[in-house]
Design a protein around this motif. Structure first.
Motif, PDB file in Angstrom:
ATOM      1  N   PHE A  57     -13.765  -9.780  -6.689  1.00 20.92           N
ATOM      2  CA  PHE A  57     -12.566 -10.243  -5.916  1.00 20.92           C
ATOM      3  C   PHE A  57     -11.297  -9.297  -6.148  1.00 20.92           C
ATOM      4  CE2 PHE A  57      -8.799 -12.767  -6.359  1.00 20.92           C
ATOM      5  CZ  PHE A  57      -8.832 -13.380  -5.263  1.00 20.92           C
ATOM      6  N   LEU A  58     -11.300  -8.765  -7.487  1.00 19.83           N
ATOM      7  CA  LEU A  58     -10.007  -7.980  -7.833  1.00 19.83           C
ATOM      8  C   LEU A  58     -10.099  -6.808  -7.035  1.00 19.83           C
ATOM      9  CD1 LEU A  58      -9.418  -8.930 -11.565  1.00 19.83           C
ATOM     10  CD2 LEU A  58      -8.136  -9.708  -9.645  1.00 19.83           C
ATOM     11  N   GLU A  59     -11.251  -6.347  -6.979  1.00 22.71           N
ATOM     12  CA  GLU A  59     -11.468  -4.762  -6.360  1.00 22.71           C
ATOM     13  C   GLU A  59     -11.080  -4.995  -4.943  1.00 22.71           C
ATOM     14  OE1 GLU A  59     -15.234  -3.118  -7.444  1.00 22.71           O
ATOM     15  OE2 GLU A  59     -14.552  -3.395  -9.537  1.00 22.71           O
ATOM     16  N   ALA A  60     -11.618  -6.117  -4.340  1.00 20.79           N
ATOM     17  CA  ALA A  60     -11.352  -6.098  -2.776  1.00 20.79           C
ATOM     18  C   ALA A  60      -9.969  -6.437  -2.543  1.00 20.79           C
ATOM     19  CB  ALA A  60     -12.008  -7.518  -2.385  1.00 20.79           C
ATOM     20  N   ARG A  84      -8.341  -3.266  -2.823  1.00 21.61           N
ATOM     21  CA  ARG A  84      -8.794  -2.350  -1.509  1.00 21.61           C
ATOM     22  C   ARG A  84      -7.604  -2.715  -0.379  1.00 21.61           C
ATOM     23  NH1 ARG A  84     -13.930  -2.559  -3.157  1.00 21.61           N
ATOM     24  NH2 ARG A  84     -14.266  -4.369  -1.694  1.00 21.61           N
ATOM     25  N   ARG A  85      -7.484  -3.924  -0.253  1.00 17.37           N
ATOM     26  CA  ARG A  85      -6.556  -4.379   0.884  1.00 17.37           C
ATOM     27  C   ARG A  85      -5.109  -3.926   0.503  1.00 17.37           C
ATOM     28  NH1 ARG A  85      -5.949 -10.398   2.372  1.00 17.37           N
ATOM     29  NH2 ARG A  85      -5.083  -9.138   4.123  1.00 17.37           N
ATOM     30  N   VAL A  86      -4.917  -3.995  -0.647  1.00 16.21           N
ATOM     31  CA  VAL A  86      -3.306  -3.419  -0.974  1.00 16.21           C
ATOM     32  C   VAL A  86      -3.419  -1.895  -0.807  1.00 16.21           C
ATOM     33  CG1 VAL A  86      -1.718  -2.988  -3.017  1.00 16.21           C
ATOM     34  CG2 VAL A  86      -2.878  -5.634  -2.562  1.00 16.21           C
ATOM     35  N   ASP A  87      -4.454  -1.255  -1.235  1.00 15.71           N
ATOM     36  CA  ASP A  87      -4.260   0.225  -1.389  1.00 15.71           C
ATOM     37  C   ASP A  87      -4.197   0.535   0.125  1.00 15.71           C
ATOM     38  OD1 ASP A  87      -4.409   0.371  -4.010  1.00 15.71           O
ATOM     39  OD2 ASP A  87      -6.682   0.680  -4.344  1.00 15.71           O
ATOM     40  N   ALA A  88      -4.872  -0.161   1.197  1.00  9.68           N
ATOM     41  CA  ALA A  88      -4.851   0.289   2.539  1.00  9.68           C
ATOM     42  C   ALA A  88      -3.589  -0.127   3.161  1.00  9.68           C
ATOM     43  CB  ALA A  88      -5.993  -0.430   3.096  1.00  9.68           C
ATOM     44  N   GLU A  89      -2.586  -0.565   2.393  1.00 11.22           N
ATOM     45  CA  GLU A  89      -1.201  -0.825   2.881  1.00 11.22           C
ATOM     46  C   GLU A  89      -1.409  -2.166   3.819  1.00 11.22           C
ATOM     47  OE1 GLU A  89       1.743   0.300   1.885  1.00 11.22           O
ATOM     48  OE2 GLU A  89       0.877   1.849   0.653  1.00 11.22           O
ATOM     49  N   GLU A  90      -2.178  -2.989   3.580  1.00 14.79           N
ATOM     50  CA  GLU A  90      -2.381  -4.274   4.503  1.00 14.79           C
ATOM     51  C   GLU A  90      -1.388  -5.194   3.573  1.00 14.79           C
ATOM     52  OE1 GLU A  90      -6.006  -6.661   5.016  1.00 14.79           O
ATOM     53  OE2 GLU A  90      -7.053  -4.362   4.942  1.00 14.79           O
ATOM     54  N   ILE A 146      -0.003  -8.789   2.567  1.00 13.14           N
ATOM     55  CA  ILE A 146      -0.834 -10.220   1.892  1.00 13.14           C
ATOM     56  C   ILE A 146       0.284 -11.133   2.350  1.00 13.14           C
ATOM     57  CG2 ILE A 146      -1.691 -11.357   0.000  1.00 13.14           C
ATOM     58  CD1 ILE A 146      -2.975  -8.538   0.151  1.00 13.14           C
ATOM     59  N   GLU A 147      -0.454 -12.127   2.989  1.00 11.67           N
ATOM     60  CA  GLU A 147       0.302 -13.196   3.488  1.00 11.67           C
ATOM     61  C   GLU A 147      -0.147 -14.693   2.662  1.00 11.67           C
ATOM     62  OE1 GLU A 147       2.666 -13.060   5.820  1.00 11.67           O
ATOM     63  OE2 GLU A 147       2.509 -11.178   6.339  1.00 11.67           O
ATOM     64  N   PRO A 148       0.659 -15.326   2.904  1.00 12.59           N
ATOM     65  CA  PRO A 148       0.783 -16.798   1.887  1.00 12.59           C
ATOM     66  C   PRO A 148      -0.489 -17.268   1.662  1.00 12.59           C
ATOM     67  CG  PRO A 148       2.678 -16.658   3.140  1.00 12.59           C
ATOM     68  CD  PRO A 148       2.283 -15.673   3.804  1.00 12.59           C
ATOM     69  N   ASN A 149      -1.324 -17.472   2.997  1.00 14.68           N
ATOM     70  CA  ASN A 149      -2.484 -18.186   2.807  1.00 14.68           C
ATOM     71  C   ASN A 149      -3.799 -17.430   2.388  1.00 14.68           C
ATOM     72  OD1 ASN A 149      -1.693 -20.792   3.082  1.00 14.68           O
ATOM     73  ND2 ASN A 149      -1.743 -20.792   5.307  1.00 14.68           N
ATOM     74  N   ASP A 150      -3.461 -15.869   2.190  1.00 16.29           N
ATOM     75  CA  ASP A 150      -4.552 -14.929   1.846  1.00 16.29           C
ATOM     76  C   ASP A 150      -5.203 -15.280   0.326  1.00 16.29           C
ATOM     77  OD1 ASP A 150      -4.302 -13.818   4.354  1.00 16.29           O
ATOM     78  OD2 ASP A 150      -3.584 -12.061   3.744  1.00 16.29           O
ATOM     79  N   PRO A 151      -6.416 -15.205   0.133  1.00  8.79           N
ATOM     80  CA  PRO A 151      -6.895 -14.979  -1.172  1.00  8.79           C
ATOM     81  C   PRO A 151      -6.174 -14.103  -2.005  1.00  8.79           C
ATOM     82  CG  PRO A 151      -8.716 -14.528   0.295  1.00  8.79           C
ATOM     83  CD  PRO A 151      -7.469 -14.624   1.081  1.00  8.79           C
ATOM     84  N   MET A 152      -5.552 -14.456  -3.220  1.00  6.09           N
ATOM     85  CA  MET A 152      -4.703 -13.417  -4.022  1.00  6.09           C
ATOM     86  C   MET A 152      -5.054 -13.862  -5.334  1.00  6.09           C
ATOM     87  SD  MET A 152      -0.747 -14.709  -3.565  1.00  6.09           S
ATOM     88  CE  MET A 152      -1.015 -14.981  -1.658  1.00  6.09           C
ATOM     89  N   PRO A 153      -5.328 -12.805  -6.310  1.00  2.00           N
ATOM     90  CA  PRO A 153      -5.294 -13.090  -7.923  1.00  2.00           C
ATOM     91  C   PRO A 153      -4.095 -14.103  -8.210  1.00  2.00           C
ATOM     92  CG  PRO A 153      -5.350 -10.784  -7.352  1.00  2.00           C
ATOM     93  CD  PRO A 153      -4.766 -11.396  -6.086  1.00  2.00           C
ATOM     94  N   GLU A 154      -4.364 -14.890  -9.271  1.00  2.42           N
ATOM     95  CA  GLU A 154      -3.342 -15.924  -9.645  1.00  2.42           C
ATOM     96  C   GLU A 154      -2.362 -15.240 -10.228  1.00  2.42           C
ATOM     97  OE1 GLU A 154      -3.137 -18.917  -8.803  1.00  2.42           O
ATOM     98  OE2 GLU A 154      -1.393 -19.018 -10.049  1.00  2.42           O
ATOM     99  N   GLY A 155      -2.443 -13.845 -10.797  1.00  2.00           N
ATOM    100  CA  GLY A 155      -1.501 -13.114 -11.520  1.00  2.00           C
ATOM    101  C   GLY A 155      -0.548 -12.522 -10.627  1.00  2.00           C
TER     102      GLY A 155
END
Ligand SMILES: [Fe+2]
Ligand SMILES: [Fe+2]
Lengths: 93, 327
Positions: B19-22, B25-31, B33-42
């Motif tokens: 989960f953390l890698e996925a 990868r999104r962050v590295d691709a400069e995507e 992150i929007e509020p309802n997207d899955p995100m690490p609790e941290g």
């Protein structure tokens, strides 16, 4: 602490453009929400019209269903003009 | 001011490595992150904390400047200062609104500011003693804020990035009106120039402390950099600020109160003297000269405003029932 309802704010930058979401605001009712939105989001001519809607009234697609909802469009390449071969002699189409 | 929101942030997560890698990868691709997207609790926790503290800084930041609105030396200065302070209130509201998308309520954030659980930028715990302080704040404090906020416009979290774009559009006026105040004093009578110099002497070190601890002492920086919440380190931003500000002070013939400040040809930037980190931590922990007044003023404003909030809700309720009766 009593909670004052949350409203989503949409602003039309100028005529000819759609209202666009800019953020949210707390206000007791719709009249005060429009006034507060004007003060917070349009101090420098950002818009000519404001919409507010109760955040609780917005119906959103389920983020867990984003795959089913939106991915199928990617494999329907025949929906795009470049899928069709038109000879160059025909000219721009 | 804003990097201080990361002090003490706890970015630890318990999610699976996949989960953390996925997510990474999104962050590295400069995507974004929007509020309802899955995100690490941290990630969520770090942002709630940072955006909340950023919002509190904007709101508390209205107090030292508000102190001078009635005593501004001309109508032009008063109109500008009023507009600036109103902007800061707006910045606070854009940011609270961005934080609320992460599921934290406005009441909870307000409560945490009042109880001292949530911090705000250490810079606002210093007093504004003379009119020159208002000029120096616009020039240095807003100048430092701009350095911090421009990279935040590219923050990986969409609502924060969008709020920062609005904020940055408004900040340039803040810095320019401040510099103009300082310039007027610096080019005025010897007493006026001395007043400008005195304000610079008091605000210089607190301003460069705004960027937070040195990189080597900044524990939570790496995770925030990896998640692209932060784009530059504290020291990088501080360096940019100093390099931009020194020539501006020279133009005014004002002296930056750091005897060790000198151009370093090799790195193409200025070296600066030792920062008094004891003072910094004292102020961060709430022992700044104005700390108690600031939080007290916010609480008084909140308590005195209680009847307004209640009346607004009662009025809304009355209108709603009347409307229903008429239908
Ligand atoms: Fe601001
Ligand atoms: Fe500002």
């Amino acid at each position: 602490m009593t909670t004052t309802p949350l409203w989503e704010v949409f602003i039309r930058p100028r005529n000819g453009l759609s209202h666009k979401h800019v953020g949210s605001i707390h206000a007791a009712d719709e009249v005060m929400a429009v006034q507060a939105a004007r003060d917070v989001y349009t101090r420098r001519g950002e818009g000519t019209s404001i919409w507010v809607v109760r955040s609780a009234d917005i119906v959103a697609s389920d983020p867990d269903q984003a795959g089913e909802n939106f991915e199928p469009t990617a494999d329907k390449i025949y929906r795009h003009p470049t899928f069709y071969e038109i000879p160059e002699d025909v000219g721009h189409m | 001011m804003y990097s201080q929101g990361l002090i003490g942030a706890d970015g630890r997560t318990a999610e699976t490595p996949e989960f953390l890698e996925a997510f990474q990868r999104r962050v590295d691709a400069e995507e974004k992150i929007e509020p309802n997207d899955p995100m690490p609790e941290g990630y969520r926790r770090t942002l709630v904390r940072q955006i909340g503290q950023h919002a509190h800084s904007e709101i508390v930041g209205m107090l030292p400047e508000g102190n001078w609105i009635t005593r501004a030396p001309s109508l032009r200065r008063k109109a500008a200062l009023l507009a600036k302070v109103q902007d800061e209130g707006g910045h606070g509201l854009y940011l609270y609104s961005a934080a609320e998308t992460l599921g934290v309520s406005r009441e909870q954030m307000t409560e945490e500011l009042h109880s001292g659980k949530a911090k705000y930028s250490s810079i606002f715990n210093y007093p504004t003693l003379t009119w020159a302080d208002i000029g120096i704040i616009g020039w240095l404090v807003d100048g430092a804020a701009i350095m911090n906020q421009i990279p935040l416009c590219r923050c990986s979290f969409g609502p924060y990035a969008r709020a920062m774009i609005r904020v940055c559009k408004e900040e340039s006026f803040h810095q320019r009106q401040g510099y103009e105040i300082v310039m007027t004093l610096a080019q005025g009578t010897p007493e006026q120039k001395a007043m400008a110099q005195d304000a610079l002497n008091r605000w210089w070190w607190p301003s460069i402390m705004m960027f937070g601890p040195h990189d080597a002492d900044s524990q939570h920086s790496d995770q925030s950099m990896a998640w692209k919440i932060k784009r530059f380190t504290n020291d990088e931003l501080r360096q940019k600020f100093i390099d931009a500000t020194v020539p501006q002070a020279e133009y005014l013939d004002l002296k930056i109160p750091d005897p060790d400040l000198k151009w370093n040809e090799e790195k193409g930037g200025f070296d600066h003297g030792t920062i008094d980190w004891d003072e910094f931590w004292r102020v961060v922990k709430g022992h700044g000269p104005m700390a108690r007044d600031r939080v007290k003023d916010r609480k008084v404003a909140w308590d005195n405003g209680a009847w307004v909030r209640e009346a607004a809700l009662a009025h809304a309720e009355k209108r709603r029932t009347r409307k229903m009766a008429a239908e």
